[in-house]
Design an enzyme around this catalytic site. Structure first.
Site, mmCIF file in Angstrom:
data_model
loop_
_atom_site.group_PDB
_atom_site.id
_atom_site.type_symbol
_atom_site.label_atom_id
_atom_site.label_comp_id
_atom_site.label_asym_id
_atom_site.label_seq_id
_atom_site.Cartn_x
_atom_site.Cartn_y
_atom_site.Cartn_z
ATOM 1 C CG ASP A 1 -21.720 3.386 -8.925
ATOM 2 O OD1 ASP A 1 -21.516 3.893 -10.046
ATOM 3 O OD2 ASP A 1 -20.892 3.424 -7.994
ATOM 4 C CE LYS B 1 -16.854 2.229 -14.139
ATOM 5 N NZ LYS B 1 -16.593 2.656 -12.778
ATOM 6 C CG MET C 1 -13.373 -3.826 -5.788
ATOM 7 S SD MET C 1 -12.634 -2.797 -7.055
ATOM 8 C CE MET C 1 -11.707 -1.641 -6.077
HETATM 9 C C1 LIG Z 1 -15.611 -0.231 -6.790
HETATM 10 S S1 LIG Z 1 -15.459 -0.340 -5.055
HETATM 11 C C2 LIG Z 1 -16.353 1.087 -4.573
HETATM 12 C C3 LIG Z 1 -16.087 1.503 -3.146
HETATM 13 C C4 LIG Z 1 -16.975 2.648 -2.697
HETATM 14 N N1 LIG Z 1 -16.671 3.860 -3.437
HETATM 15 C C5 LIG Z 1 -16.850 2.915 -1.203
HETATM 16 O O1 LIG Z 1 -16.388 3.999 -0.816
HETATM 17 O O2 LIG Z 1 -17.211 2.037 -0.424
HETATM 18 C C6 LIG Z 1 -16.566 -1.658 -4.696
HETATM 19 C C7 LIG Z 1 -16.131 -2.443 -3.473
HETATM 20 O O3 LIG Z 1 -16.495 -1.744 -2.292
HETATM 21 C C8 LIG Z 1 -16.787 -2.657 -1.279
HETATM 22 N N2 LIG Z 1 -18.172 -2.467 -0.858
HETATM 23 C C9 LIG Z 1 -19.060 -1.587 -1.330
HETATM 24 N N3 LIG Z 1 -20.219 -1.644 -0.637
HETATM 25 C C10 LIG Z 1 -20.041 -2.577 0.303
HETATM 26 C C11 LIG Z 1 -20.862 -3.092 1.348
HETATM 27 N N4 LIG Z 1 -22.107 -2.635 1.565
HETATM 28 N N5 LIG Z 1 -20.349 -4.071 2.142
HETATM 29 C C12 LIG Z 1 -19.099 -4.518 1.961
HETATM 30 N N6 LIG Z 1 -18.265 -4.065 0.990
HETATM 31 C C13 LIG Z 1 -18.736 -3.120 0.185
HETATM 32 C C14 LIG Z 1 -16.558 -4.057 -1.854
HETATM 33 O O4 LIG Z 1 -15.228 -4.430 -1.578
HETATM 34 C C15 LIG Z 1 -16.764 -3.809 -3.321
HETATM 35 O O5 LIG Z 1 -16.131 -4.799 -4.108
#
Ligand SMILES: C[S@@+](CC[C@H](N)C(=O)[O-])C[C@H]1O[C@@H](n2cnc3c(N)ncnc32)[C@H](O)[C@@H]1O
Length: 247
Positions: A34, A55, A168
């Site tokens: 990613d 993406k 998200m």
């Molecule tokens: C496509 S989703 C993937 C989620 C990922 N698979 C997980 O388990 O955290 C992406 C979203 O995860 C959240 N996200 C991912 N990393 C983050 C972080 N370090 N801090 C806050 N939100 C995060 C945000 O809401 C972001 O828009």
């Protein structure tokens, strides 16, 4: 039998990777990763070819098909194929589409879990998601829906749960607050937003649905998660709030 490892990279900090994930990366020959995986995590895949399949908005479905096909082709050609995803691969990571494509091609899939953003955010805030006497249910949801998906399910889930995380949600935070208040969630419900949880660059904001519905805090462009529930009134960052933000 050909095999692909679907590995969780965790929320960002490279030392939140699991030991198993580090071991799988060390023997990888190709890593499809990613966009936001930390460079120190990628560096663990010393002998691997790195392929950034992050993406870009607006081209999600085309790119997902490309990723599925690339994984199948790589697994047929090599051992040691890794698909490295942010957080946990099974939470809002489109993992099932990749698993289905691989299994349909006769390729075995092994999942290595990672720390999902909600859990990293709760650690950053110093808040127990299931604080005794206040919260017994936790929901992981998103207000972002794809074509043909029910756009209201997340609201019903957030109304029913004691503690809700909305993935998200960065750009939509104010609209989400308006929708929840409109659906009957008390405007005084505490909320928190954590951006770049687990990293030095983390930003934390705590307030109420009412305050958020009027103006979302300005963040710094990293991934952000929105948390809703009484437990966030007990956040260790609440003390940092300015009166305007706490409204
Ligand atoms: C496509 S989703 C993937 C989620 C990922 N698979 C997980 O388990 O955290 C992406 C979203 O995860 C959240 N996200 C991912 N990393 C983050 C972080 N370090 N801090 C806050 N939100 C995060 C945000 O809401 C972001 O828009």
């Amino acid at each position: 039998m050909a095999k692909v490892y679907l590995v969780g990279a965790g929320p960002g900090a490279p030392d939140l990777l699991t030991v198993r994930a580090a071991r799988v990366l060390a023997t990888a020959t190709v890593v499809f990763h990613d966009a936001l995986v930390h460079p120190e995590t990628l560096a663990l895949a010393k002998a691997a070819r790195l392929v950034d399949v992050g993406k870009r908005a607006g081209r999600v479905s085309t790119e997902q098909r490309f990723i599925n096909r690339a994984l199948v082709e790589a697994a047929k050609a090599n051992g040691g194929v890794v698909r490295l995803k942010g957080g946990d691969p099974m939470v809002f990571g489109r993992a099932q589409e990749e698993i289905d494509a691989l299994e349909a091609a006769g390729i075995e899939v092994e999942i290595v879990p990672g720390i999902t953003a909600a859990l990293a955010a709760s650690a950053d805030l110093g808040v127990s998601l299931t604080r005794r006497g206040i919260a017994r249910t936790v929901v992981l949801a998103t207000a972002r829906v794809g074509r043909d998906e029910d756009a209201s399910g997340w609201i019903a889930a957030a109304l029913a749960a004691d503690t809700t995380f909305l993935y998200m949600a960065g750009a939509q935070a104010a609209a989400i607050a308006v929708a929840l208040i409109g659906a009957g969630k008390p405007a005084s419900t505490p909320v928190a937003i954590v951006e770049s949880a687990s990293l030095d660059a983390a930003q934390r904001w705590v307030g109420t649905l009412a305050g958020l519905s009027l103006e979302a805090p300005r963040m710094h462009g990293g991934p952000a998660i929105l948390a809703v529930g009484e437990v966030f009134a007990h956040s260790r960052v609440a003390a940092l709030l300015s009166p305007a933000v706490a409204a």
